[in-house]
Design an enzyme around this catalytic site. Structure first.
Site, short mmCIF file in Angstrom:
data_model
loop_
_atom_site.label_atom_id
_atom_site.label_comp_id
_atom_site.label_asym_id
_atom_site.label_seq_id
_atom_site.Cartn_x
_atom_site.Cartn_y
_atom_site.Cartn_z
N GLY A 1 0.84 -1.35 -0.11
CA GLY A 1 0.04 0.04 -0.01
C GLY A 1 0.76 1.23 -0.03
O GLY A 1 2.21 1.09 -0.01
N SER B 1 -0.98 4.24 4.92
CA SER B 1 -2.34 3.46 4.21
C SER B 1 -2.71 2.75 5.37
O SER B 1 -3.87 2.28 5.23
CB SER B 1 -1.94 2.65 3.08
OG SER B 1 -1.22 1.73 3.22
N ALA C 1 12.16 -5.92 12.19
CA ALA C 1 12.03 -4.64 12.00
C ALA C 1 13.43 -4.20 10.99
O ALA C 1 14.46 -4.60 11.37
CB ALA C 1 12.40 -3.65 13.33
N THR C 2 13.18 -3.43 9.99
CA THR C 2 14.23 -3.38 8.85
C THR C 2 14.52 -1.89 9.11
O THR C 2 15.61 -1.62 8.27
CB THR C 2 13.96 -3.74 7.58
OG1 THR C 2 12.71 -2.72 7.25
CG2 THR C 2 13.35 -5.16 7.29
N HIS D 1 5.84 2.66 16.56
CA HIS D 1 5.56 1.14 16.13
C HIS D 1 5.92 0.36 17.27
O HIS D 1 4.89 -0.72 17.68
CB HIS D 1 6.47 0.79 15.10
CG HIS D 1 5.94 1.23 13.71
ND1 HIS D 1 5.06 0.67 12.92
CD2 HIS D 1 6.15 2.14 12.86
CE1 HIS D 1 4.43 1.11 11.79
NE2 HIS D 1 5.46 2.28 11.73
#
Length: 188
Positions: free
Chosen positions: A15, A19, A40-41, A56
């Site tokens: 998305g 979004s 997590a990147t 997050h």
């Protein structure tokens, strides 16, 4: 194009920016049984990204998710995730960014063929996993064509990665304005 063999269920959630794709992917993972790993990147590069990461993290309960921070070696994380029924990778867009940065720092180039190869490695790793692997990615090619070559290359690399993953995924979900739209669904 690679295809995922018998073991893992692969879900690609895509998305635009903001979004709701990460929320959808997280809730989708929480609806599944078993231990969950959140991969997590996003590296911390400034105060803004640190704040995004903090938000997050607050959305994920540590009682529900184990967080693994890995900006580049996603294949290795998936191969080592035998203790998890659900592996959520958020996100491939930043992974491509990190691959580009790593190559730039070592004086190497990143081609579409290289990204296809790395995406296929992810799919091969998924084929050894016993649960569900959820990948989050952005649709970065829906806007204005970037004015500089690096931004155009990045857009193209993300698009290529998304195509490889979506071709092999069992399910592809586009999230627009917080609404999930199933683009593809097949049984694992």
């Amino acid at each position: 194009m690679s295809s995922v063999s018998s073991m893992a269920t692969v879900i690609l959630v895509t998305g635009g920016s903001r979004s709701g794709k990460s929320d959808y992917a997280r809730l989708r993972g929480e609806a599944l049984e078993g231990a969950r790993a959140f991969v997590a990147t996003c590296p911390v590069v400034d105060e803004e990204t640190a704040e995004r990461i903090r938000r997050h993290q607050q959305e994920r309960s540590p009682d529900v998710w184990d967080t693994i921070e890995e900006p580049v070696k996603l294949k290795e994380v998936i191969l080592g995730a035998d203790n998890y029924s659900v592996v959520l990778v958020d996100c491939l867009t930043l992974w491509i960014n990190n691959l580009l940065h790593e190559a730039y720092m070592s004086g190497d180039a990143v081609s579409e063929d290289y990204v296809v190869s790395r995406a296929n490695e992810l799919l091969e790793a998924c084929s050894t996993h016993h649960g569900t692997v959820i990948f989050v990615t952005n649709e970065v090619g829906w806007g204005i064509v970037p004015e500089n070559a690096l931004a155009r290359q990045y857009r193209d690399l993300v698009g290529r990665c998304n195509r490889v993953l979506s071709a092999a995924a069992h399910e592809v979900v586009l999230v627009a304005a917080g609404i999930p739209l199933v683009l593809k669904k097949r049984e694992p």
